[in-house]
Scaffold this motif. Sequence first.
Motif, PDB file in Angstrom:
ATOM      1  N   MET A  19      -3.988  10.935 -23.176  1.00 35.16           N
ATOM      2  CA  MET A  19      -2.604  10.463 -23.300  1.00 35.16           C
ATOM      3  C   MET A  19      -2.001  10.174 -21.925  1.00 35.16           C
ATOM      4  N   CYS A  20      -2.267  11.053 -20.988  1.00 31.83           N
ATOM      5  CA  CYS A  20      -1.721  10.849 -19.640  1.00 31.83           C
ATOM      6  C   CYS A  20      -2.308   9.598 -18.997  1.00 31.83           C
ATOM      7  N   SER A  21      -3.608   9.370 -19.224  1.00 33.05           N
ATOM      8  CA  SER A  21      -4.250   8.202 -18.618  1.00 33.05           C
ATOM      9  C   SER A  21      -3.671   6.912 -19.177  1.00 33.05           C
ATOM     10  N   LEU A  22      -3.323   6.909 -20.461  1.00 34.06           N
ATOM     11  CA  LEU A  22      -2.714   5.715 -21.063  1.00 34.06           C
ATOM     12  C   LEU A  22      -1.352   5.430 -20.434  1.00 34.06           C
ATOM     13  N   TYR A  23      -0.622   6.502 -20.150  1.00 28.36           N
ATOM     14  CA  TYR A  23       0.704   6.352 -19.552  1.00 28.36           C
ATOM     15  C   TYR A  23       0.606   5.688 -18.173  1.00 28.36           C
ATOM     16  N   TYR A  24      -0.471   6.011 -17.451  1.00 32.95           N
ATOM     17  CA  TYR A  24      -0.653   5.470 -16.085  1.00 32.95           C
ATOM     18  C   TYR A  24      -1.674   4.332 -16.063  1.00 32.95           C
ATOM     19  N   LYS A  25      -1.872   3.683 -17.184  1.00 33.17           N
ATOM     20  CA  LYS A  25      -2.883   2.627 -17.274  1.00 33.17           C
ATOM     21  C   LYS A  25      -2.655   1.527 -16.222  1.00 33.17           C
ATOM     22  N   ASP A  26      -1.462   1.028 -16.143  1.00 30.47           N
ATOM     23  CA  ASP A  26      -1.185  -0.072 -15.195  1.00 30.47           C
ATOM     24  C   ASP A  26      -1.421   0.370 -13.752  1.00 30.47           C
ATOM     25  N   VAL A  27      -1.046   1.600 -13.461  1.00 31.49           N
ATOM     26  CA  VAL A  27      -1.242   2.120 -12.100  1.00 31.49           C
ATOM     27  C   VAL A  27      -2.723   2.237 -11.786  1.00 31.49           C
ATOM     28  N   LEU A  28      -3.491   2.754 -12.745  1.00 32.46           N
ATOM     29  CA  LEU A  28      -4.928   2.927 -12.534  1.00 32.46           C
ATOM     30  C   LEU A  28      -5.642   1.582 -12.404  1.00 32.46           C
ATOM     31  N   ASP A  29      -5.215   0.604 -13.194  1.00 38.46           N
ATOM     32  CA  ASP A  29      -5.805  -0.730 -13.086  1.00 38.46           C
ATOM     33  C   ASP A  29      -5.513  -1.350 -11.708  1.00 38.46           C
ATOM     34  N   TYR A  30      -4.298  -1.162 -11.272  1.00 39.42           N
ATOM     35  CA  TYR A  30      -3.915  -1.702  -9.950  1.00 39.42           C
ATOM     36  C   TYR A  30      -4.703  -1.015  -8.841  1.00 39.42           C
ATOM     37  N   TRP A  31      -4.878   0.278  -8.992  1.00 38.93           N
ATOM     38  CA  TRP A  31      -5.623   1.048  -7.993  1.00 38.93           C
ATOM     39  C   TRP A  31      -7.077   0.575  -7.934  1.00 38.93           C
ATOM     40  N   GLY A  32      -7.633   0.253  -9.113  1.00 35.34           N
ATOM     41  CA  GLY A  32      -9.015  -0.205  -9.165  1.00 35.34           C
ATOM     42  C   GLY A  32      -9.237  -1.520  -8.460  1.00 35.34           C
ATOM     43  N   GLN A  33      -8.191  -2.313  -8.313  1.00 35.83           N
ATOM     44  CA  GLN A  33      -8.324  -3.598  -7.626  1.00 35.83           C
ATOM     45  C   GLN A  33      -8.392  -3.438  -6.114  1.00 35.83           C
ATOM     46  N   TRP A  34      -7.892  -2.330  -5.604  1.00 32.00           N
ATOM     47  CA  TRP A  34      -7.810  -2.155  -4.157  1.00 32.00           C
ATOM     48  C   TRP A  34      -8.727  -1.052  -3.619  1.00 32.00           C
ATOM     49  N   ASP A  35      -9.086  -0.122  -4.431  1.00 33.94           N
ATOM     50  CA  ASP A  35      -9.924   0.990  -3.974  1.00 33.94           C
ATOM     51  C   ASP A  35     -11.352   0.792  -4.488  1.00 33.94           C
ATOM     52  N   LYS A  36     -12.262   0.476  -3.563  1.00 34.44           N
ATOM     53  CA  LYS A  36     -13.634   0.204  -3.962  1.00 34.44           C
ATOM     54  C   LYS A  36     -14.329   1.450  -4.503  1.00 34.44           C
ATOM     55  N   ASP A  37     -13.974   2.605  -3.980  1.00 27.36           N
ATOM     56  CA  ASP A  37     -14.590   3.856  -4.446  1.00 27.36           C
ATOM     57  C   ASP A  37     -14.187   4.150  -5.905  1.00 27.36           C
ATOM     58  N   TYR A  38     -12.991   3.728  -6.274  1.00 21.87           N
ATOM     59  CA  TYR A  38     -12.505   3.998  -7.640  1.00 21.87           C
ATOM     60  C   TYR A  38     -13.011   2.964  -8.636  1.00 21.87           C
ATOM     61  N   GLN A  39     -13.410   1.824  -8.173  1.00 25.99           N
ATOM     62  CA  GLN A  39     -13.778   0.728  -9.070  1.00 25.99           C
ATOM     63  C   GLN A  39     -14.904   1.106 -10.034  1.00 25.99           C
ATOM     64  N   ILE A  40     -15.801   1.993  -9.598  1.00 24.71           N
ATOM     65  CA  ILE A  40     -16.906   2.386 -10.478  1.00 24.71           C
ATOM     66  C   ILE A  40     -16.412   3.225 -11.661  1.00 24.71           C
ATOM     67  N   PHE A  41     -15.179   3.792 -11.544  1.00 21.27           N
ATOM     68  CA  PHE A  41     -14.608   4.592 -12.619  1.00 21.27           C
ATOM     69  C   PHE A  41     -13.581   3.803 -13.437  1.00 21.27           C
ATOM     70  N   ALA A  42     -13.244   2.631 -12.967  1.00 23.47           N
ATOM     71  CA  ALA A  42     -12.212   1.835 -13.646  1.00 23.47           C
ATOM     72  C   ALA A  42     -12.695   1.414 -15.032  1.00 23.47           C
ATOM     73  N   LEU A  43     -11.775   1.418 -15.998  1.00 24.07           N
ATOM     74  CA  LEU A  43     -12.105   1.080 -17.377  1.00 24.07           C
ATOM     75  C   LEU A  43     -11.821  -0.390 -17.646  1.00 24.07           C
ATOM     76  N   SER A  44     -12.640  -0.964 -18.484  1.00 22.29           N
ATOM     77  CA  SER A  44     -12.403  -2.340 -18.919  1.00 22.29           C
ATOM     78  C   SER A  44     -11.310  -2.355 -19.984  1.00 22.29           C
ATOM     79  N   ASN A  45     -10.859  -3.550 -20.323  1.00 23.37           N
ATOM     80  CA  ASN A  45      -9.821  -3.670 -21.349  1.00 23.37           C
ATOM     81  C   ASN A  45     -10.301  -3.109 -22.693  1.00 23.37           C
ATOM     82  N   GLU A  46     -11.569  -3.345 -23.021  1.00 28.32           N
ATOM     83  CA  GLU A  46     -12.107  -2.817 -24.283  1.00 28.32           C
ATOM     84  C   GLU A  46     -12.170  -1.298 -24.263  1.00 28.32           C
ATOM     85  N   GLU A  47     -12.524  -0.733 -23.120  1.00 29.33           N
ATOM     86  CA  GLU A  47     -12.571   0.735 -23.000  1.00 29.33           C
ATOM     87  C   GLU A  47     -11.169   1.341 -23.105  1.00 29.33           C
TER      88      GLU A  47
END
Length: 233
Positions: A1-29
């Motif tokens: 539930m918390c991750s859904l609340y911060y979905k936009d933030v996490l997606d934005y973070w995945g665009q700039w942080d290469k280390d986080y990109q491997i954990f970033a979720l796709s739209n289907e996920e």
Amino acid sequence: MCSLYYKDVLDYWGQWDKDYQIFALSNEEWRNVAIICKFLKVLYDVTCVFSSSNYPMANLYFRGVWKVHKVSLDTVKGPHSFLTLMVKKMQTKFNKYWAEYSLILSCAAILDPRYKLNYVQYYFTTIYGIHASNFVETILSNLRHLLDEYAKKSKSTSSSLAENSNVSDKDPFDSSLYQHNVNSADFGGDFDESDDYKRYLNESSTKSEKSQLDIYLEEPELELNSQIDVLDY
């Protein structure tokens, strides 16, 4: 539930942080996460209702347990195949509980004047469809049997108390005084009015074709208390 609340933030973070990109979720996920959270929220809310009540009642349990049953059935039949295997494993355990306790929980709900029979009929229809009437008839049959057993036991207890009362009343009587009272009153022979009165009461109680349960079920339901309806989600 918390991750859904911060979905936009996490997606934005995945665009700039290469280390986080491997954990970033796709739209289907992310869509699957939302579906799982919606399913688990039902279990969470029902658990909170049961655990937060200082005096949990069986009629409250029926509504919550039904909700879990209905959601699990809808999930298995639904389009989200990735949940099917998990929910089927949950159903195996749940169905065992439902088979053991659905009868007593249904009886408790019917005896709640806010719900009665229509309430249980509706919920069983959502689960069993056209076969719901068979389950409801089984519940009513058990309720009537329970009422009959209670009536027999109550009658037996009353008779036992009456006999004990008669014995204790006779002991202190003076036989000569008792004989005087009988001789001084003309009852027209050996007529025992107490036995006749008991017979009259028994006949009167059997004249009505409807049992107390039938009369109760025909009465209108009480208005639901909005504070009780905590499972409307």
